[in-house]
Design an enzyme around this catalytic site. Structure first.
Site, PDB file in Angstrom:
ATOM      1  N   GLY A  69      62.405  23.703 -32.628  1.00 16.65           N
ATOM      2  CA  GLY A  69      61.694  24.415 -33.681  1.00 16.65           C
ATOM      3  C   GLY A  69      60.214  24.470 -33.361  1.00 16.65           C
ATOM      4  O   GLY A  69      59.714  23.680 -32.555  1.00 16.65           O
ATOM      5  N   GLN A  74      51.447  24.594 -35.605  1.00 18.36           N
ATOM      6  CA  GLN A  74      51.391  23.960 -34.274  1.00 18.36           C
ATOM      7  C   GLN A  74      50.684  24.831 -33.240  1.00 18.36           C
ATOM      8  O   GLN A  74      50.351  24.366 -32.157  1.00 18.36           O
ATOM      9  CB  GLN A  74      52.811  23.654 -33.773  1.00 18.36           C
ATOM     10  CG  GLN A  74      53.486  22.537 -34.550  1.00 18.36           C
ATOM     11  CD  GLN A  74      54.886  22.302 -34.040  1.00 18.36           C
ATOM     12  OE1 GLN A  74      55.819  22.981 -34.431  1.00 18.36           O
ATOM     13  NE2 GLN A  74      55.034  21.341 -33.135  1.00 18.36           N
ATOM     14  N   CYS A 111      59.059  16.222 -31.377  1.00 14.98           N
ATOM     15  CA  CYS A 111      58.209  17.325 -31.817  1.00 14.98           C
ATOM     16  C   CYS A 111      57.369  17.779 -30.632  1.00 14.98           C
ATOM     17  O   CYS A 111      56.853  16.944 -29.886  1.00 14.98           O
ATOM     18  CB  CYS A 111      57.317  16.841 -32.955  1.00 14.98           C
ATOM     19  SG  CYS A 111      56.174  18.086 -33.572  1.00 14.98           S
ATOM     20  N   LEU A 112      57.211  19.081 -30.459  1.00 13.02           N
ATOM     21  CA  LEU A 112      56.413  19.580 -29.337  1.00 13.02           C
ATOM     22  C   LEU A 112      54.953  19.119 -29.446  1.00 13.02           C
ATOM     23  O   LEU A 112      54.246  19.066 -28.452  1.00 13.02           O
ATOM     24  CB  LEU A 112      56.473  21.109 -29.257  1.00 13.02           C
ATOM     25  CG  LEU A 112      57.823  21.709 -28.837  1.00 13.02           C
ATOM     26  CD1 LEU A 112      57.748  23.226 -28.796  1.00 13.02           C
ATOM     27  CD2 LEU A 112      58.278  21.161 -27.490  1.00 13.02           C
ATOM     28  N   HIS A 153      61.689  19.033 -41.004  1.00  8.06           N
ATOM     29  CA  HIS A 153      60.602  18.820 -40.040  1.00  8.06           C
ATOM     30  C   HIS A 153      59.669  20.037 -40.003  1.00  8.06           C
ATOM     31  O   HIS A 153      58.447  19.898 -40.045  1.00  8.06           O
ATOM     32  CB  HIS A 153      61.221  18.552 -38.663  1.00  8.06           C
ATOM     33  CG  HIS A 153      60.228  18.308 -37.573  1.00  8.06           C
ATOM     34  ND1 HIS A 153      60.060  17.076 -36.977  1.00  8.06           N
ATOM     35  CD2 HIS A 153      59.362  19.144 -36.958  1.00  8.06           C
ATOM     36  CE1 HIS A 153      59.116  17.164 -36.051  1.00  8.06           C
ATOM     37  NE2 HIS A 153      58.674  18.415 -36.015  1.00  8.06           N
ATOM     38  N   GLU A 154      60.265  21.236 -39.949  1.00 10.54           N
ATOM     39  CA  GLU A 154      59.456  22.455 -39.845  1.00 10.54           C
ATOM     40  C   GLU A 154      58.686  22.736 -41.132  1.00 10.54           C
ATOM     41  O   GLU A 154      57.519  23.138 -41.097  1.00 10.54           O
ATOM     42  CB  GLU A 154      60.346  23.658 -39.492  1.00 10.54           C
ATOM     43  CG  GLU A 154      60.964  23.583 -38.102  1.00 10.54           C
ATOM     44  CD  GLU A 154      59.942  23.296 -37.012  1.00 10.54           C
ATOM     45  OE1 GLU A 154      58.843  23.876 -37.045  1.00 10.54           O
ATOM     46  OE2 GLU A 154      60.227  22.466 -36.140  1.00 10.54           O
ATOM     47  N   HIS A 157      55.716  20.643 -41.350  1.00 11.74           N
ATOM     48  CA  HIS A 157      54.605  21.174 -40.549  1.00 11.74           C
ATOM     49  C   HIS A 157      53.771  22.153 -41.353  1.00 11.74           C
ATOM     50  O   HIS A 157      52.541  22.147 -41.288  1.00 11.74           O
ATOM     51  CB  HIS A 157      55.149  21.923 -39.319  1.00 11.74           C
ATOM     52  CG  HIS A 157      55.319  21.069 -38.107  1.00 11.74           C
ATOM     53  ND1 HIS A 157      54.305  20.300 -37.583  1.00 11.74           N
ATOM     54  CD2 HIS A 157      56.381  20.870 -37.290  1.00 11.74           C
ATOM     55  CE1 HIS A 157      54.748  19.667 -36.506  1.00 11.74           C
ATOM     56  NE2 HIS A 157      56.007  19.987 -36.308  1.00 11.74           N
TER      57      HIS A 157
HETATM   58 NI    NI Z   1      57.360  19.479 -34.847  1.00 22.06          NI
END
Ligand code: NI
Length: 190
Positions: A69, A74, A111-112, A153-154, A157
């Site tokens: 995701g 981000q 997470c990226l 999670h998204e 963010h």
């Molecule tokens: Ni993430």
């Protein structure tokens, strides 16, 4: 209870996001502690070609970095937009919100924006999410297990919340130090 049983937007690039001949660009993914990760994103009100182009770039960036995701925060874009690609689920989420959550699960999360970090995190087992697609059409999905985790999670963010916020202060400090050490190493050995 299926993984999802409501209409799901299939957003395989080229399907509902037609290639209009625009140049695709990979976006720069911010890594913790970049301050843009902490800024709650603004509601999307205009569903135009620019939004579609951005979503396509977000999608391509997620795939390029092998992410499950990716959220607009981000890549330092102030819009409530996120994309998820996991198994057969390809989701574009504009203005998503959790309207129902139940149960609890504990599982590994990455997470990226936290490269190389995987931590056990508590999430609801099932969620119901309402969102809009790239054209502004409302839809809702029900998900459980890993997809429910990814949705939480998204959406976190987009509110400026990060996976480490769900850890104990001690664990959070360990992750923070690990990332700072790695950033230092990368500066020394580029
Ligand atoms: Ni993430």
């Amino acid at each position: 209870y299926n993984t999802y049983n409501a209409p799901v937007v299939q957003c395989a690039t080229g399907a509902i996001l037609p290639d209009r001949g625009d140049t695709m660009s990979l976006l720069s993914v911010r890594v913790y502690p970049d301050p843009s990760l902490r800024k709650p994103a603004a509601e999307v009100t205009v569903f135009d070609r620019d939004l579609n182009t951005f979503i396509r770039d977000l999608w391509e960036t997620m795939l390029a970095f092998d992410g499950v995701g990716l959220a607009a925060t981000q890549v330092a874009v102030d819009l409530r937009v996120s994309v998820i690609s996991w198994k057969e689920n390809r989701l574009i989420l504009v203005n998503p919100r959790i309207v129902q959550a139940e149960g609890e699960q504990l599982g590994d999360e990455g997470c990226l924006s936290f490269p190389g970090i995987f931590e056990k995190i508590h999430r609801p087992q099932k969620v119901r999410v309402e969102a809009q697609d790239a054209d502004g059409k409302p839809f809702s999905i029900e998900a459980e297990g890993f997809l429910a985790r990814a949705l939480c999670h998204e959406i976190d963010h987009l509110d400026g919340r990060l996976m480490i916020d769900h850890l104990s202060p001690l664990k959070r400090e360990i992750v923070r130090k690990k990332l700072l050490r790695r950033a230092r190493e990368e500066r020394n050995n580029p």
